[in-house]
Design a protein around this motif. Structure first.
Motif, short mmCIF file in Angstrom:
data_model
loop_
_atom_site.label_atom_id
_atom_site.label_comp_id
_atom_site.label_asym_id
_atom_site.label_seq_id
_atom_site.Cartn_x
_atom_site.Cartn_y
_atom_site.Cartn_z
N ARG A 47 0.87 -1.18 0.00
CA ARG A 47 0.00 0.00 0.00
C ARG A 47 0.91 1.23 0.00
N PRO A 49 0.98 5.39 -0.06
CA PRO A 49 0.18 6.61 0.07
C PRO A 49 0.44 7.56 -1.10
N GLU A 59 -4.45 13.95 1.02
CA GLU A 59 -4.09 12.69 0.36
C GLU A 59 -5.17 12.20 -0.59
N PRO A 62 -4.92 5.55 -1.09
CA PRO A 62 -3.64 4.86 -1.33
C PRO A 62 -3.70 3.93 -2.54
#
Length: 110
Positions: A47, A49, A59, A62
């Motif tokens: 994963r 980000p 953000e 992900p």
């Protein structure tokens, strides 16, 4: 002294990985070398980000992906191992090559 060449293949595309590893296994066996494997390791979920900008906190969702791994060992035949090490593979497959020198049993270090 014999050499053991350990090949580790990793890719996010399991089918392409299987095709190339089985092709290498066929080449090694056709040329008469001893081949152990391919050995599959459990898939690794990664994963990563993703950020909208350099400031923390903003953000995107992900990026999730899976990495598949296979391992092969070629015993003894250095010429075949060298030939495989110089083969061209797609960018989607990561290859690590490790060469280990095996000494016969009873061999004393001098």
């Amino acid at each position: 002294m014999t050499f053991v060449t350990k090949l580790t293949f990793q890719s996010g595309n399991r089918y392409e990985l299987e095709d190339h590893v089985s092709e290498i296994q066929d080449i090694v066996e056709r040329k008469g070398a001893e081949c152990k494997g391919p050995h599959a390791e459990p898939p690794e979920n990664v994963r990563v980000p993703q950020y909208r900008n350099l400031a923390p906190g903003d953000e995107f969702s992900p990026w999730d992906y899976t990495v598949y791994s296979r391992k092969l060992e070629i015993h003894g035949n250095d010429h075949i191992a060298r030939e495989i090490g110089h083969m061209a593979f797609p960018d989607s497959i990561h290859i690590e090559i490790e060469v280990e020198q095996k000494k016969p049993l009873g061999h004393r270090r001098e």
